[in-house]
Design an enzyme around this catalytic site. Structure first.
Site, short mmCIF file in Angstrom:
data_model
loop_
_atom_site.label_atom_id
_atom_site.label_comp_id
_atom_site.label_asym_id
_atom_site.label_seq_id
_atom_site.Cartn_x
_atom_site.Cartn_y
_atom_site.Cartn_z
N ARG A 170 -14.67 14.15 7.49
CA ARG A 170 -14.59 14.82 6.26
C ARG A 170 -14.93 13.96 5.08
NH1 ARG A 170 -10.32 19.40 4.23
NH2 ARG A 170 -8.82 17.73 3.86
N ARG B 69 0.88 16.07 7.12
CA ARG B 69 0.31 17.19 6.47
C ARG B 69 0.40 18.35 7.79
NH1 ARG B 69 -5.40 15.73 4.38
NH2 ARG B 69 -5.29 17.93 3.63
N ARG C 181 -10.97 11.14 1.31
CA ARG C 181 -9.80 11.50 0.58
C ARG C 181 -8.76 10.54 0.97
NH1 ARG C 181 -9.17 17.89 0.33
NH2 ARG C 181 -7.17 17.27 1.19
N ARG D 46 1.51 28.40 0.04
CA ARG D 46 1.74 27.59 1.18
C ARG D 46 3.21 27.55 1.61
NH1 ARG D 46 -3.13 23.75 0.11
NH2 ARG D 46 -3.08 22.07 1.86
N LYS E 293 -11.25 25.80 5.99
CA LYS E 293 -10.98 27.07 5.10
C LYS E 293 -11.68 26.80 3.88
CE LYS E 293 -6.20 25.91 4.02
NZ LYS E 293 -6.59 24.87 2.96
P1 AMP Z 1 -5.93 20.46 0.22
O1 AMP Z 1 -7.04 20.24 -0.34
O2 AMP Z 1 -5.57 22.30 -0.06
O3 AMP Z 1 -5.45 20.24 1.70
O4 AMP Z 1 -4.49 20.16 -0.57
C1 AMP Z 1 -4.42 18.90 -0.86
C2 AMP Z 1 -3.07 18.78 -1.32
O5 AMP Z 1 -2.53 19.28 -2.44
C3 AMP Z 1 -1.82 19.09 -0.25
O6 AMP Z 1 -1.48 18.23 0.99
C4 AMP Z 1 -0.69 19.22 -1.15
O7 AMP Z 1 -0.14 18.08 -1.61
C5 AMP Z 1 -1.27 19.93 -2.62
N1 AMP Z 1 -1.30 21.24 -2.70
C6 AMP Z 1 -2.43 21.99 -2.40
N2 AMP Z 1 -2.00 23.47 -2.47
C7 AMP Z 1 -0.69 23.35 -2.69
C8 AMP Z 1 0.23 24.45 -2.51
N3 AMP Z 1 -0.04 25.84 -2.53
N4 AMP Z 1 1.47 24.05 -2.50
C9 AMP Z 1 1.95 22.77 -2.73
N5 AMP Z 1 1.02 21.72 -2.64
C10 AMP Z 1 -0.29 21.99 -2.40
#
Ligand code: AMP
Length: 210
Positions: free
Chosen positions: A123, A167, A156, A88, A13
């Site tokens: 990734r 996750r 990461r 989320r 995404k």
């Molecule tokens: P992502 O890069 O979008 O996978 O985000 C990495 C991490 O950031 C996630 O696993 C969460 O720990 C945190 N995170 C990102 N967006 C949110 C959100 N909307 N609500 C809560 N935690 C978030």
């Protein structure tokens, strides 16, 4: 246009958000990137977020909601934006409504969990600007460095297999209910997320026109 991109981690995404952003000339608001930047610069919100992110859990709603509220008030969001990774949880979606934000389209990118596991091991992310690559599906032309800024590409911490499993579980438990939330509002469109980046981008852009 105001767009939400839903999808589990590893559905691509972020890549699709970049494509839509370039196509529609609207900013991409990635809460993952905002949070990682806050962690890197050790802001109070970043320090609060750190343990949650590194263990694959969601950062508490109030921390993320405040970040998004601040970001959406910036002038570049006036004509639209694409939210990548927010909301989320159902309370985050409700908070967005309380901010008076009217969403035009919610795109839900669907990929089976097994494929997600494979994708995340490949990734790579730019340590400087946060751009995302994949060693097979979307490699950087500069090898271990970012095409856009030359920064170093890294794996990461939260892309380790056991953290990815956590996750995905969090996604199914806390984020997937948003599909019903937006389905009920009539603006949810499903996008099949398996294929080449070009194929998925074509589907994403046509879903925006649907
Ligand atoms: P992502 O890069 O979008 O996978 O985000 C990495 C991490 O950031 C996630 O696993 C969460 O720990 C945190 N995170 C990102 N967006 C949110 C959100 N909307 N609500 C809560 N935690 C978030």
């Amino acid at each position: 246009m105001k767009i939400i991109l839903l999808g589990a981690p590893g559905t691509g995404k972020g890549t699709q958000a970049e494509k839509i952003c370039a196509h529609c000339h609207i900013p991409q608001i990635s809460t993952g990137n905002i949070i990682r930047e806050a962690m890197k610069t050790k802001t109070p919100a970043g320090q609060k977020a750190q343990d949650f992110v590194n263990s694959g859990k969601l950062v508490p709603d109030e921390v993320v909601i405040e970040m998004v509220d601040d970001r959406l008030k910036q002038p570049d969001c006036a004509n639209g934006f694409i939210l990548d990774g927010f909301p989320r949880t159902v309370p985050q979606a409700q908070a967005l409504e309380s901010m008076g934000v009217h969403i035009d389209k919610v795109l839900d990118i669907e990929v089976p969990d097994q494929e997600i596991m494979q994708r995340l091991t490949g990734r790579r992310v730019c340590a400087e600007c946060g751009s995302t690559y994949h060693i097979q599906f979307n490699p950087s032309q500069k090898g271990e460095n970012c095409d856009k800024c030359g920064g170093q590409l890294i794996v990461r911490k939260d892309d380790q297999p056991e953290t990815v499993t956590q996750r995905l579980q969090v996604y199914h438990d806390q984020t997937e209910p948003l599909k019903d939330f937006y389905q009920a509002k009539g603006n949810l469109v499903m996008v099949e997320g398996v294929g080449t980046v070009e194929e998925i981008t074509a589907r994403t852009l046509s879903a925006l026109e649907a």
